[in-house]
Design a protein around this motif. Structure first.
Motif, PDB file in Angstrom:
ATOM      1  N   UNK A  81       0.825  -1.220   0.000  1.00 36.46           N
ATOM      2  CA  UNK A  81       0.000   0.000   0.000  1.00 36.46           C
ATOM      3  C   UNK A  81       0.862   1.275   0.000  1.00 36.46           C
ATOM      4  N   UNK A  82       1.953   1.240   0.782  1.00 34.46           N
ATOM      5  CA  UNK A  82       2.873   2.382   0.843  1.00 34.46           C
ATOM      6  C   UNK A  82       3.537   2.602  -0.524  1.00 34.46           C
ATOM      7  N   UNK A  83       3.868   1.484  -1.187  1.00 30.51           N
ATOM      8  CA  UNK A  83       4.510   1.528  -2.504  1.00 30.51           C
ATOM      9  C   UNK A  83       3.563   2.124  -3.548  1.00 30.51           C
ATOM     10  N   UNK A  84       2.311   1.685  -3.538  1.00 28.25           N
ATOM     11  CA  UNK A  84       1.325   2.199  -4.501  1.00 28.25           C
ATOM     12  C   UNK A  84       1.084   3.697  -4.302  1.00 28.25           C
ATOM     13  N   UNK A  85       1.076   4.116  -3.040  1.00 27.03           N
ATOM     14  CA  UNK A  85       0.897   5.540  -2.712  1.00 27.03           C
ATOM     15  C   UNK A  85       2.072   6.364  -3.266  1.00 27.03           C
ATOM     16  N   UNK A  86       3.289   5.809  -3.094  1.00 26.49           N
ATOM     17  CA  UNK A  86       4.496   6.499  -3.578  1.00 26.49           C
ATOM     18  C   UNK A  86       4.496   6.589  -5.102  1.00 26.49           C
ATOM     19  N   UNK A  87       4.066   5.534  -5.783  1.00 25.70           N
ATOM     20  CA  UNK A  87       4.032   5.527  -7.251  1.00 25.70           C
ATOM     21  C   UNK A  87       3.027   6.564  -7.765  1.00 25.70           C
ATOM     22  N   UNK A  88       1.889   6.669  -7.094  1.00 28.77           N
ATOM     23  CA  UNK A  88       0.883   7.681  -7.462  1.00 28.77           C
ATOM     24  C   UNK A  88       1.456   9.089  -7.297  1.00 28.77           C
ATOM     25  N   UNK A  89       2.157   9.303  -6.169  1.00 30.58           N
ATOM     26  CA  UNK A  89       2.796  10.612  -5.920  1.00 30.58           C
ATOM     27  C   UNK A  89       3.890  10.886  -6.957  1.00 30.58           C
ATOM     28  N   UNK A  90       4.586   9.833  -7.359  1.00 33.31           N
ATOM     29  CA  UNK A  90       5.657   9.927  -8.351  1.00 33.31           C
ATOM     30  C   UNK A  90       5.103  10.341  -9.722  1.00 33.31           C
ATOM     31  N   UNK A  91       3.957   9.769 -10.099  1.00 28.10           N
ATOM     32  CA  UNK A  91       3.305  10.120 -11.374  1.00 28.10           C
ATOM     33  C   UNK A  91       2.947  11.600 -11.393  1.00 28.10           C
ATOM     34  N   UNK A  92       2.401  12.071 -10.260  1.00 25.88           N
ATOM     35  CA  UNK A  92       2.015  13.483 -10.129  1.00 25.88           C
ATOM     36  C   UNK A  92       3.242  14.388 -10.243  1.00 25.88           C
ATOM     37  N   UNK A  93       4.304  13.988  -9.534  1.00 25.39           N
ATOM     38  CA  UNK A  93       5.558  14.758  -9.552  1.00 25.39           C
ATOM     39  C   UNK A  93       6.139  14.798 -10.968  1.00 25.39           C
ATOM     40  N   UNK A  94       6.074  13.669 -11.685  1.00 26.37           N
ATOM     41  CA  UNK A  94       6.608  13.595 -13.053  1.00 26.37           C
ATOM     42  C   UNK A  94       5.875  14.569 -13.978  1.00 26.37           C
ATOM     43  N   UNK A  95       4.555  14.601 -13.877  1.00 32.15           N
ATOM     44  CA  UNK A  95       3.754  15.529 -14.702  1.00 32.15           C
ATOM     45  C   UNK A  95       4.167  16.978 -14.441  1.00 32.15           C
ATOM     46  N   UNK A  96       4.402  17.314 -13.161  1.00 31.01           N
ATOM     47  CA  UNK A  96       4.824  18.683 -12.793  1.00 31.01           C
ATOM     48  C   UNK A  96       6.220  18.998 -13.328  1.00 31.01           C
ATOM     49  N   UNK A  97       7.129  18.014 -13.230  1.00 30.73           N
ATOM     50  CA  UNK A  97       8.524  18.207 -13.683  1.00 30.73           C
ATOM     51  C   UNK A  97       8.565  18.434 -15.194  1.00 30.73           C
ATOM     52  N   UNK A  98       7.761  17.670 -15.944  1.00 30.24           N
ATOM     53  CA  UNK A  98       7.726  17.812 -17.413  1.00 30.24           C
ATOM     54  C   UNK A  98       7.359  19.245 -17.790  1.00 30.24           C
ATOM     55  N   UNK A  99       6.363  19.793 -17.097  1.00 30.97           N
ATOM     56  CA  UNK A  99       5.919  21.165 -17.387  1.00 30.97           C
ATOM     57  C   UNK A  99       6.950  22.199 -16.927  1.00 30.97           C
ATOM     58  N   UNK A 100       7.413  22.038 -15.690  1.00 32.28           N
ATOM     59  CA  UNK A 100       8.311  23.037 -15.097  1.00 32.28           C
ATOM     60  C   UNK A 100       9.665  23.122 -15.801  1.00 32.28           C
ATOM     61  N   UNK A 101      10.161  21.978 -16.299  1.00 30.68           N
ATOM     62  CA  UNK A 101      11.513  21.951 -16.875  1.00 30.68           C
ATOM     63  C   UNK A 101      11.519  21.703 -18.386  1.00 30.68           C
ATOM     64  N   UNK A 102      10.359  21.730 -19.008  1.00 30.80           N
ATOM     65  CA  UNK A 102      10.266  21.484 -20.457  1.00 30.80           C
ATOM     66  C   UNK A 102      11.000  20.211 -20.877  1.00 30.80           C
ATOM     67  N   UNK A 103      10.631  19.119 -20.259  1.00 27.06           N
ATOM     68  CA  UNK A 103      11.293  17.829 -20.496  1.00 27.06           C
ATOM     69  C   UNK A 103      10.918  17.290 -21.884  1.00 27.06           C
ATOM     70  N   UNK A 104      11.935  16.767 -22.605  1.00 25.51           N
ATOM     71  CA  UNK A 104      11.715  16.225 -23.959  1.00 25.51           C
ATOM     72  C   UNK A 104      11.685  14.702 -23.993  1.00 25.51           C
ATOM     73  N   UNK A 105      12.118  14.060 -22.913  1.00 20.86           N
ATOM     74  CA  UNK A 105      12.135  12.596 -22.874  1.00 20.86           C
ATOM     75  C   UNK A 105      12.454  12.111 -21.473  1.00 20.86           C
ATOM     76  N   UNK A 106      12.132  10.850 -21.221  1.00 23.65           N
ATOM     77  CA  UNK A 106      12.337  10.268 -19.882  1.00 23.65           C
ATOM     78  C   UNK A 106      13.079   8.948 -19.983  1.00 23.65           C
ATOM     79  N   UNK A 107      14.058   8.757 -19.091  1.00 27.75           N
ATOM     80  CA  UNK A 107      14.701   7.450 -18.888  1.00 27.75           C
ATOM     81  C   UNK A 107      14.477   7.088 -17.425  1.00 27.75           C
ATOM     82  N   UNK A 108      13.665   6.063 -17.202  1.00 28.10           N
ATOM     83  CA  UNK A 108      13.388   5.600 -15.837  1.00 28.10           C
ATOM     84  C   UNK A 108      14.080   4.268 -15.605  1.00 28.10           C
ATOM     85  N   UNK A 109      14.940   4.221 -14.610  1.00 24.14           N
ATOM     86  CA  UNK A 109      15.557   2.945 -14.234  1.00 24.14           C
ATOM     87  C   UNK A 109      14.766   2.372 -13.066  1.00 24.14           C
TER      88      UNK A 109
END
Length: 348
Positions: A81-109
């Motif tokens: 449950x803690x992991x799923x909560x973190x992943x949801x927060x991570x998705x939200x953070x990613x959307x904000x980062x793309x806008x704030x920093x004009x991201x052109x691509x993502x590499x997720x390890x």
């Protein structure tokens, strides 16, 4: 104007961030602007390696290991449950980062929530199959479902029989654009005199890292030879201590660690995949102690032992006498593989 690529390694030990170092260097060399996102020790390691780059803290998964390895699966289930909560927060953070920093691509390890339909996304993993005992089919299915959300999956291994990941990285996933990019390592092999008889290279999640640290420090007090310990604790300041024949570092930068590994006759380490890639690149003799309960590491250690490359044993069974069999094994041998980064980065 340089294209900005968000590169986000999982903070689960230091392996994911360490193997992102050659990818970050390649992005810089090919005139991209990497922006690093992670948390905890993984982020701290990359901040030390790339002080000139923009870094962003992501929500922590906060997953811990049990003291007893056979409780690993149960602990992971309790943490879900803690992991799923973190992943949801991570998705939200990613959307904000793309806008704030004009991201052109993502590499997720292996960061499960760092993807978006707005930009091309890559998932880096050596685990197309996730071993979990009698639930392997389920953990694999769930992982592959996540991988399919990305445009490409980069596997840091060779395609074909001469490979490092075995069944982990070699399964049929026809509907997924998989690219085998060869083993990734931040290190280069150097011809140098041997300064240490044994290097103990600690890494991985707590509390197992600390449990192994205590055991090996105690064991190597009775070792007849020069030993260096690298604790795998990335902290703000580097600490060095000496106790008779043992030199202890809390952490080393990539250049320092490359030097110490090259100068060591034998490496005692966890059988984490990044460690295996690094020691293969440097053609080292190794002894592996997998993290208790971590099926992936247990499989990798057994595979390398069965193939005659490196001996291994369970954490509780280790003693100095186990090292006497080293001469019976051929050691790890470099797999020279030139990555065509220009072609690889064409996605962006």
């Amino acid at each position: 104007m340089k294209k900005r690529i968000l590169i986000a390694p999982l903070n689960w030990g230091l392996g994911h961030s360490a193997r992102c170092i050659p990818l970050i260097n390649a992005l810089i060399a090919h005139h991209f602007e990497p922006i690093i996102a992670s948390d905890g020790a993984a982020l701290l390691l990359l901040e030390k390696e790339f002080p000139e780059l923009q870094t962003i803290a992501l929500p922590s998964y906060g997953v811990s290991y049990p003291k007893k390895g056979h409780h690993f699966k149960l602990k992971l289930f309790q943490n879900s449950p803690k992991l799923m909560k973190a992943i949801t927060a991570e998705k939200k953070a990613t959307a904000s980062i793309i806008k704030a920093f004009n991201i052109d691509g993502i590499i997720s390890d292996n960061r499960l929530g760092v993807h978006s339909k707005e930009v091309p996304c890559v998932f880096v993993t050596h685990q197309l199959q996730v071993l979990s005992g009698n639930t392997t089919w389920l953990s694999t299915k769930l992982h592959q479902k996540i991988i399919r959300r990305f445009n490409e999956c980069w596997v840091p291994d060779n395609l074909g029989d001469h490979n490092l990941s075995g069944v982990l990285g070699h399964v049929n996933m026809h509907e997924m654009p998989i690219k085998y990019i060869g083993p990734l390592s931040r290190f280069e092999k150097k011809t140098t005199p041997m300064k240490f008889d044994v290097l103990v290279l600690l890494s991985g999640p707590e509390p197992q890292r600390t449990l192994l640290e205590g055991k090996l420090l105690n064991d190597f007090k009775n070792f007849n030879g020069k030993v260096v310990f690298v604790m795998g604790r990335v902290e703000k300041q580097q600490h060095i201590s000496e106790e008779k024949h043992i030199t202890i570092y809390n952490y080393l930068t990539s250049k320092e660690l490359e030097k110490v590994i090259n100068e060591s006759a034998l490496i005692v380490a966890r059988s984490g995949y990044t460690t295996i890639m690094d020691l293969t690149k440097l053609s080292k003799k190794a002894f592996f102690i997998p993290t208790p309960g971590q099926f992936e590491q247990e499989y990798l250690a057994k595979r390398l032992t069965d193939l005659g490359y490196a001996p291994s044993c369970n954490q509780g069974d280790f003693n100095l006498e186990k090292l006497t069999v080293i001469s019976e094994y051929k050691g790890l041998n470099a797999m020279n593989y030139d990555v065509n980064y220009k072609k690889l980065f064409h996605l962006f």
